[in-house]
Write an enzyme that holds these catalytic residues in place. Structure first.
Site, PDB file in Angstrom:
ATOM      1  N   TYR A 143       0.755  -1.086  -0.020  1.00 46.43           N
ATOM      2  CA  TYR A 143      -0.135   0.112   0.042  1.00 46.43           C
ATOM      3  C   TYR A 143       0.927   1.242   0.108  1.00 46.43           C
ATOM      4  O   TYR A 143       1.363   1.669   1.083  1.00 46.43           O
ATOM      5  CB  TYR A 143      -0.965   0.010   1.242  1.00 46.43           C
ATOM      6  N   HIS A 190       0.342 -12.194   1.293  1.00 44.82           N
ATOM      7  CA  HIS A 190      -0.398 -11.165   0.638  1.00 44.82           C
ATOM      8  C   HIS A 190      -0.382 -11.820  -0.917  1.00 44.82           C
ATOM      9  O   HIS A 190       0.533 -11.705  -1.479  1.00 44.82           O
ATOM     10  CB  HIS A 190       0.193 -10.124   0.611  1.00 44.82           C
TER      11      HIS A 190
END
Length: 328
Positions: free
Chosen positions: A65, A149
């Site tokens: 992010y 992830h």
């Protein structure tokens, strides 16, 4: 419905078989890393302050992010405000290492990120390096939850390298819970049935537009007492914004999807309920779901999300929405 200490969405509930607790409503920090558009430092801090004031105590982040930007901003807020470490729960992710490189503005849909590029690495060494770098960026002493992830094309490496490393860190007490976060259900179901995860974070696959997680993933999690966190409840925005340029799964919404969303919105409007409120509350109807994680890029968005999750939604509306799903 109120708990002893605040609104029901602030209730701290156990995450699967672990000793970790999360609030029913959590904040995802991808927008604070500049997802789709840049966010300034002050706005990011105000967003997190609004979430804290609202009683939210679970925060999810990742190196991906904003190429570390979200981790830095979240850590700066939590450590700078002096909140007791036991008062909140934080998850981050492994699988993408950040290395120096020329990243273009808007690289991988993030704006305002530093000059770093993402390199996939699901090896044991990659896990240890990623976690160490996340701790350094955030300034936190530990993460409660660490998630694999998006290992979509990397099953073998993830299950033979990253997962054993996370299990070792959990056994040593370096992390308290481990899991996987993905935008698909098939591989998450494999992780649940073939490994010993504490939780999953499934994004976009248990929403008013896509209930596919209910087919196999949620039953498997219920059977094995694996906690379920649901993200992407707005499917990248369309269930919160029915504009012609609405996004669905990180891309412009196909016309068929937009028509379906408009029909859902019209149904909700008959009962005076915002579509976004129904979308936010929907996952929590399933007994296997522990909590929902909602991204926010401003204090106003936090306020709106809290209003939506506390909205009164009649059972008749749920029945109508369920019937629309059954009838295609």
């Amino acid at each position: 419905m109120l708990s002893a200490e605040g609104p029901w969405y602030t209730e701290r509930v156990p995450l699967g078989r672990s000793d970790v607790t999360v609030s029913r409503l959590g904040v995802g920090t991808a927008p604070l890393g500049g997802l789709f558009s840049a966010v300034g430092e002050r706005q990011a801090a105000d967003t997190l302050e609004a979430a804290w004031t609202a009683g939210i105590r679970y925060f999810d982040t990742a190196p991906h992010y904003g190429a570390g930007l979200a981790e830095r901003r979240l850590g700066a807020f939590l450590t700078g405000a002096g909140h007791p470490r036991s008062a909140y729960t934080v998850s981050t992710k492994v699988g993408r290492l950040l290395v120096p490189g020329a990243s273009a503005p808007g690289d991988e849909a993030f704006h305002g990120a530093p000059g770093l590029v993402r390199v996939r690495d699901y090896s044991a060494e990659g896990v240890y390096r990623s976690l160490a770098e996340s701790l350094e960026r955030s300034g936190l002493d530990a993460f409660d939850i660490v998630l694999l992830h998006d290992p979509d094309e990397h099953w073998e490496e993830a299950v033979t390298g990253a997962y054993p490393a996370l299990a070792r860190l959990r056994a040593e007490g370096a992390v308290r819970a481990i899991g996987a976060g993905m935008n698909q259900t098939a591989m998450l179901t494999r992780f649940v049935t073939e490994t010993d995860l504490d939780c999953v974070l499934v994004a976009g696959r248990y929403s008013l537009l896509d209930r596919s997680a209910a087919d196999e993933l949620l039953p498997a999690c219920a059977e094995r007492k694996v906690g379920v966190l649901v993200g992407g409840v707005f499917n990248s925005g369309i269930l919160a914004n029915l504009a012609p340029d609405a996004m669905y799964d990180y891309a412009p919404a196909p016309e068929a999807v937009r028509r379906h969303a408009l029909a859902l919105g019209a149904c909700c409007a008959e009962y005076g309920v915002p579509l976004a409120a129904a979308a936010l509350r929907f996952p929590l109807r399933h007994p296997a779901v522990t909590g929902v994680v909602i991204g926010a890029r401003s204090a106003q968005e936090v306020t709106v999300n809290v209003a939506h999750i506390t909205a009164t939604i009649p059972e008749e509306l749920w029945a109508r929405l369920d019937a629309m799903e059954r009838n295609g």
